[in-house]
Scaffold this motif. Structure first.
Motif, PDB file in Angstrom:
ATOM      1  N   ASN A  13       0.736  -1.335  -0.116  1.00  0.00           N
ATOM      2  CA  ASN A  13      -0.048   0.265   0.148  1.00  0.00           C
ATOM      3  C   ASN A  13       0.790   1.289  -0.157  1.00  0.00           C
ATOM      4  OD1 ASN A  13      -2.256  -1.717  -0.219  1.00  0.00           O
ATOM      5  ND2 ASN A  13      -2.749  -1.176   2.760  1.00  0.00           N
ATOM      6  N   ALA A  14       2.571   1.687   0.710  1.00  0.00           N
ATOM      7  CA  ALA A  14       2.878   2.851   0.880  1.00  0.00           C
ATOM      8  C   ALA A  14       3.461   2.294  -0.851  1.00  0.00           C
ATOM      9  CB  ALA A  14       3.951   2.234   2.273  1.00  0.00           C
ATOM     10  N   THR A  16       2.202   1.780  -3.559  1.00  0.00           N
ATOM     11  CA  THR A  16       1.300   2.950  -4.446  1.00  0.00           C
ATOM     12  C   THR A  16       1.183   3.624  -4.012  1.00  0.00           C
ATOM     13  OG1 THR A  16       0.164   0.299  -4.778  1.00  0.00           O
ATOM     14  CG2 THR A  16      -0.945   1.870  -5.067  1.00  0.00           C
ATOM     15  N   ARG A  17       1.272   4.198  -3.030  1.00  0.00           N
ATOM     16  CA  ARG A  17       0.739   6.053  -2.712  1.00  0.00           C
ATOM     17  C   ARG A  17       1.829   6.554  -2.849  1.00  0.00           C
ATOM     18  NH1 ARG A  17      -1.890   8.478   1.881  1.00  0.00           N
ATOM     19  NH2 ARG A  17      -3.586   6.464   1.248  1.00  0.00           N
ATOM     20  N   ARG A  18       2.910   6.012  -2.642  1.00  0.00           N
ATOM     21  CA  ARG A  18       4.209   6.219  -3.577  1.00  0.00           C
ATOM     22  C   ARG A  18       4.646   7.094  -5.477  1.00  0.00           C
ATOM     23  NH1 ARG A  18       8.075   8.449  -0.288  1.00  0.00           N
ATOM     24  NH2 ARG A  18       8.095   6.927   1.488  1.00  0.00           N
ATOM     25  N   GLU A  20       1.197   7.230  -6.535  1.00  0.00           N
ATOM     26  CA  GLU A  20       0.317   7.925  -6.628  1.00  0.00           C
ATOM     27  C   GLU A  20       0.668   8.965  -7.266  1.00  0.00           C
ATOM     28  OE1 GLU A  20      -3.396   4.916  -5.577  1.00  0.00           O
ATOM     29  OE2 GLU A  20      -2.955   6.371  -4.475  1.00  0.00           O
ATOM     30  N   VAL A  21       1.626   9.509  -5.762  1.00  0.00           N
ATOM     31  CA  VAL A  21       1.582  10.734  -5.316  1.00  0.00           C
ATOM     32  C   VAL A  21       2.742  11.372  -6.216  1.00  0.00           C
ATOM     33  CG1 VAL A  21       2.857  12.564  -4.170  1.00  0.00           C
ATOM     34  CG2 VAL A  21       0.358  10.877  -3.187  1.00  0.00           C
ATOM     35  N   VAL A  55       4.716  11.689  -0.002  1.00  0.00           N
ATOM     36  CA  VAL A  55       4.764  11.085   0.924  1.00  0.00           C
ATOM     37  C   VAL A  55       5.392  10.398   2.098  1.00  0.00           C
ATOM     38  CG1 VAL A  55       4.300   8.085   0.948  1.00  0.00           C
ATOM     39  CG2 VAL A  55       3.512   9.870  -0.768  1.00  0.00           C
ATOM     40  N   GLN A  57       6.216   8.164   5.572  1.00  0.00           N
ATOM     41  CA  GLN A  57       6.092   7.081   5.687  1.00  0.00           C
ATOM     42  C   GLN A  57       6.374   6.756   6.967  1.00  0.00           C
ATOM     43  OE1 GLN A  57       7.310   4.135   3.033  1.00  0.00           O
ATOM     44  NE2 GLN A  57       7.068   2.411   3.948  1.00  0.00           N
ATOM     45  N   THR A  67       1.241   5.398   5.603  1.00  0.00           N
ATOM     46  CA  THR A  67       1.382   6.514   5.022  1.00  0.00           C
ATOM     47  C   THR A  67       0.611   7.726   4.986  1.00  0.00           C
ATOM     48  OG1 THR A  67       0.808   6.304   2.696  1.00  0.00           O
ATOM     49  CG2 THR A  67       2.965   5.393   2.948  1.00  0.00           C
ATOM     50  N   SER A  68       1.137   9.271   4.942  1.00  0.00           N
ATOM     51  CA  SER A  68       0.089  10.374   4.770  1.00  0.00           C
ATOM     52  C   SER A  68       0.913  11.201   3.454  1.00  0.00           C
ATOM     53  CB  SER A  68       0.497  10.978   6.409  1.00  0.00           C
ATOM     54  OG  SER A  68       1.597  11.539   6.368  1.00  0.00           O
ATOM     55  N   VAL A  69       0.187  12.175   2.943  1.00  0.00           N
ATOM     56  CA  VAL A  69       0.139  12.813   2.346  1.00  0.00           C
ATOM     57  C   VAL A  69       0.259  14.298   2.328  1.00  0.00           C
ATOM     58  CG1 VAL A  69       0.141  13.399  -0.041  1.00  0.00           C
ATOM     59  CG2 VAL A  69      -0.408  10.993   0.633  1.00  0.00           C
TER      60      VAL A  69
END
Length: 136
Positions: A13-14, A16-18, A20-21, A55, A57, A67-69
């Motif tokens: 998930n982390a 994937t978030r990286r 995307e951002v 991101v 982490q 994670t938070s953005v």
């Protein structure tokens, strides 16, 4: 789900978030806007430049990651574009503070992290299957 699997899924998930951002930052890296004034606001009706994201982490107690953005700081840099209708008197506009080389490196790291976490998840599933086959 085992703790190993849940840790691996949090890593997936982390990663994937990286991606995307980073994709958002790259896609919007030429989205300029009016240069903010001394008070930090843009003139009324003028477009704002894209504000790049990052991101953050952090480890989760017991294993895994979250994670938070957040917006990057500084979000914009002044660049010369005298033809822009929203340029100031000196011909300057605000451009997103996006470093394409760093974004590429970040995407590669996210890819390798995703691959490693996926391999961990597959190995845990294979070990669980072997254990169940041995006890059956």
């Amino acid at each position: 789900m085992s703790s190993i699997s849940s840790i691996a899924v949090s890593g997936l998930n982390a990663a994937t978030r990286r991606i995307e951002v980073s994709a958002s930052n790259v896609a919007n890296q030429q989205s300029t806007g009016a240069l903010p004034g001394a008070n930090g606001t843009v003139p009324a009706g003028a477009p704002q430049a894209y504000r790049p994201l990052q991101v953050n982490q952090t480890a989760v107690p017991g294993g895994g990651t979250q994670t938070s953005v957040t917006p990057s700081s500084p979000g914009t840099v002044p660049v010369s574009d005298p033809q822009a209708p929203f340029a100031n008197a000196d011909g300057m506009v605000a451009a997103p503070n996006v470093d394409l080389a760093q974004e590429l490196i970040g995407q590669m790291v996210a890819k390798y992290s995703y691959t490693a976490n996926l391999a961990t998840l597959k190995a845990d599933n294979a070990m669980t299957k072997s254990l169940l086959d041995a006890t059956a």
